[in-house]
Enzyme design. Structure first.
Site, short mmCIF file in Angstrom:
data_model
loop_
_atom_site.label_atom_id
_atom_site.label_comp_id
_atom_site.label_asym_id
_atom_site.label_seq_id
_atom_site.Cartn_x
_atom_site.Cartn_y
_atom_site.Cartn_z
N SER A 84 0.98 -1.37 -0.02
CA SER A 84 0.13 -0.06 0.12
C SER A 84 0.63 1.30 0.10
O SER A 84 1.58 1.62 1.10
CB SER A 84 -1.03 0.15 1.51
OG SER A 84 -1.84 -0.92 1.18
N ASP A 252 -15.90 -7.11 2.02
CA ASP A 252 -15.05 -6.47 3.22
C ASP A 252 -15.38 -4.98 2.91
O ASP A 252 -14.77 -4.37 3.82
CB ASP A 252 -13.64 -6.77 2.65
CG ASP A 252 -13.24 -6.29 1.22
OD1 ASP A 252 -14.16 -5.63 0.44
OD2 ASP A 252 -12.02 -6.29 0.86
N CYS A 293 -28.99 4.47 -14.75
CA CYS A 293 -27.91 3.58 -14.86
C CYS A 293 -28.38 2.84 -15.96
O CYS A 293 -27.43 2.47 -16.98
CB CYS A 293 -27.39 2.91 -13.60
SG CYS A 293 -26.82 3.71 -12.39
N CYS A 302 -19.24 -0.63 -16.10
CA CYS A 302 -19.20 -0.56 -14.83
C CYS A 302 -19.96 -1.07 -13.89
O CYS A 302 -20.04 -1.48 -12.57
CB CYS A 302 -18.98 1.05 -14.19
SG CYS A 302 -20.60 1.97 -14.24
#
Length: 399
Positions: A84, A252, A293, A302
């Site tokens: 990171s 997560d 959308c 996407c």
């Protein structure tokens, strides 16, 4: 995580995967805080329960605690390490400080040097925030110099609440009692421009030399293939996370009570993963898209991105629009001609890297307009000579 849970999880995780290769992904917090002995035991259990399957390990770290012992362990056991790091020193240190407030950049770079020393394969993950988004080209050049061949860019989008009664800070996407986007979150158009800037450099010089995750996934979606990244998939639900006590959550990004599936010590891992709750979580990504959308010409690229970021309303007032929508539309429209060319190359069994030559040839054929002579008829159609018309206007404008 207790050793008993480590063994239990390892056995269930391997058994649940009916594939030849099983990958364990270690994250935290900071996973190196568990110490090397924990991972040595983890490898012992992996070998014990492998059952003929190949076991791989990925390890996401901030790199500040790496030393020779860690890096030798990674090399000897073929770990893929994710580092990171947000960019060059001033970019990285803007937010990534130690608990005492000190900059961490030099410690991370020392870790990267040790990874090189021990020939450990690593990639980089960079958070794009309100500050780092201003330094796209600089960040891209820097990350390439670290030796990373695979780059990931993660947009920082978080909301906080000042609700004194519930004492909430970071809040879930579906929290609706009043919350605001944090000042460190990246602005949508800034994120779009960040991606476009890096893409324009990559597509001209670095295709097949450096791999940028979002460019790979975009190409896959343009080609009608699985993008390999949940946020750009039609549905989701494949990125579950287990806490150190065995609690399993749908994703997560959704470690909240509403997304709690159960505990693997009380119910088998495979049953939790295949539960109706997890199926509903995954399919809801598609089913909850606003009409705005559904009408979008780049929806296929996407699919509304991550549900975590669907925190604003569409222009017609419908909730559930992605906060980053404007930036993503900028990016997908910009890259469209290049992606379409690379898709044609792929389908013709030619390397997509041919796009670099295609761009070079196309740009070299751009013919610059020839300025008329002073006594030629003015191209504006006025009937006067150029020197008495637009040439004079241009001269006066320059003055």
């Amino acid at each position: 995580m207790s050793e008993e849970l480590l063994e239990n999880f390892t056995r269930q995780f391997v058994e649940a995967h009916q594939v030849p290769v099983v990958t364990f992904t270690w994250q935290g917090g900071e996973p190196s805080l568990m110490g090397l002995d924990f991972y040595r035991r983890a490898l012992t259990y992996q070998k014990q329960y492998a059952g003929g399957k190949k076991i791989e390990n990925a390890f996401q770290t901030n790199g500040t605690r790496l030393n020779d012992d860690w890096c030798k362990f990674f090399h000897d056991n073929n770990f893929l390490v994710g580092i990171s790091i947000d960019g060059d020193e001033h970019v990285h240190n803007h937010y990534r400080k130690t608990f005492s407030g000190r900059p961490s950049f030099k410690r991370v770079m020392n870790g990267i040097e040790l990874l090189h020393k021990h020939s450990v394969e690593f990639n980089t993950l960079s958070v794009v925030n309100d500050y780092s988004s201003r330094f796209a080209s600089e960040t891209y050049k820097f990350l390439k110099k670290t030796g990373s061949g695979f780059l990931q860019f993660l947009p920082a989008v978080e909301r906080i609440s000042d609700d004194a009664e519930e004492k909430l800070r970071l809040v879930a996407p579906y929290y609706n009692k009043g919350a605001r986007v944090t000042e460190w979150s990246v602005k949508p158009t800034d994120f779009g421009n960040f991606l476009i800037t890096i893409f324009d450099e990559w597509v001209r010089t670095d295709v097949a030399r450096y791999y940028v995750q979002i460019f790979d996934t975009t190409l896959a979606n343009f080609a009608g293939e699985n993008p390999g990244l949940c946020v750009f998939n039609d549905t989701c639900g494949d990125a579950l996370v287990m806490e150190n006590n065995g609690d399993l959550f749908s994703c997560d990004h959704f470690v909240y009570p509403e997304s709690f599936l159960g505990n693997i010590t009380q119910k088998p891992l495979v049953d939790l993963v295949k539960s109706q709750e997890q199926f509903d979580f995954g399919i809801n990504k598609r089913n909850s898209l606003p009409r705005y959308c559904l009408r979008c010409d780049v929806r296929f690229a996407c699919h509304g991105e991550c549900p975590k970021h669907r925190i604003i309303k569409s222009p017609d007032g419908e909730p559930g629009l992605n906060y980053l929508c404007e930036g993503y539309k900028m990016f997908f429209h910009h890259v469209r001609p290049y992606m379409e060319f690379m898709v044609k190359e792929l389908r013709s069994k030619r390397p997509p890297a041919n796009v670099m030559k295609w761009i070079k040839n196309r740009e070299s054929q751009v013919v610059k307009p020839v300025e008329p002579g002073r006594n030629d008829p003015c191209p504006c159609g006025s009937g006067r000579k150029y020197k008495n018309c637009c040439s004079r206007k241009l001269f006066n404008k320059q003055l």
